[in-house]
Scaffold this motif. Structure first.
Motif, PDB file in Angstrom:
ATOM      1  N   PHE A 179      83.405  66.802-109.709  1.00  0.00           N
ATOM      2  CA  PHE A 179      84.411  65.739-109.835  1.00  0.00           C
ATOM      3  C   PHE A 179      85.479  65.849-108.746  1.00  0.00           C
ATOM      4  N   SER A 180      85.936  67.064-108.451  1.00  0.00           N
ATOM      5  CA  SER A 180      87.004  67.198-107.455  1.00  0.00           C
ATOM      6  C   SER A 180      86.538  66.740-106.071  1.00  0.00           C
ATOM      7  N   GLU A 181      85.269  66.974-105.746  1.00  0.00           N
ATOM      8  CA  GLU A 181      84.732  66.487-104.474  1.00  0.00           C
ATOM      9  C   GLU A 181      84.669  64.955-104.473  1.00  0.00           C
ATOM     10  N   ALA A 182      84.215  64.376-105.562  1.00  0.00           N
ATOM     11  CA  ALA A 182      84.166  62.913-105.669  1.00  0.00           C
ATOM     12  C   ALA A 182      85.566  62.320-105.546  1.00  0.00           C
ATOM     13  N   LYS A 183      86.535  62.942-106.200  1.00  0.00           N
ATOM     14  CA  LYS A 183      87.926  62.460-106.155  1.00  0.00           C
ATOM     15  C   LYS A 183      88.480  62.551-104.733  1.00  0.00           C
ATOM     16  N   LYS A 184      88.164  63.645-104.038  1.00  0.00           N
ATOM     17  CA  LYS A 184      88.618  63.826-102.653  1.00  0.00           C
ATOM     18  C   LYS A 184      88.036  62.734-101.751  1.00  0.00           C
ATOM     19  N   ILE A 185      86.760  62.443-101.899  1.00  0.00           N
ATOM     20  CA  ILE A 185      86.125  61.408-101.074  1.00  0.00           C
ATOM     21  C   ILE A 185      86.659  60.033-101.453  1.00  0.00           C
TER      22      ILE A 185
END
Length: 100
Positions: free
Chosen positions: A45-51
């Protein structure tokens, strides 16, 4: 492309200037309304949020460069799954997520 048929991802739905994120992991049988131009799946989720943040705040030329690198990111596992719907709809103020 997916690792397993039961894999679940946090999805980004890209539709024009809009980039919505799924708050829970969903399978590759994901359904989004309105139908976006592109769905990108992430295990984290944190990677998706960053992108998502990048896609919403970057200059359009940098967004276009990122979109062009998605095939390579899929091969290197930076992105875990991509779906390009055949009939995207105009973006709206609300995005509804479900599984088929």
């Amino acid at each position: 492309m997916t690792k397993t048929k039961t894999a679940r991802y946090f999805w980004l739905a890209i539709n024009g200037p809009s980039v919505a994120i799924s708050s829970i992991p969903l399978s590759t049988k994901v359904s989004v309304s309105p139908t976006p131009e592109l769905l990108i799946g992430f295990e984290d989720f944190s990677e998706a949020k960053k992108i998502q943040h990048f896609l919403l705040t970057a200059k359009i030329r940098n967004v276009n460069k990122y979109i062009q690198t998605i095939p390579q990111k899929l091969k290197s596992n930076e992105v875990q799954h991509v779906i390009q719907p055949k009939k995207p709809e105009p973006c709206s103020h609300t995005t509804l997520w479900s599984e088929k």
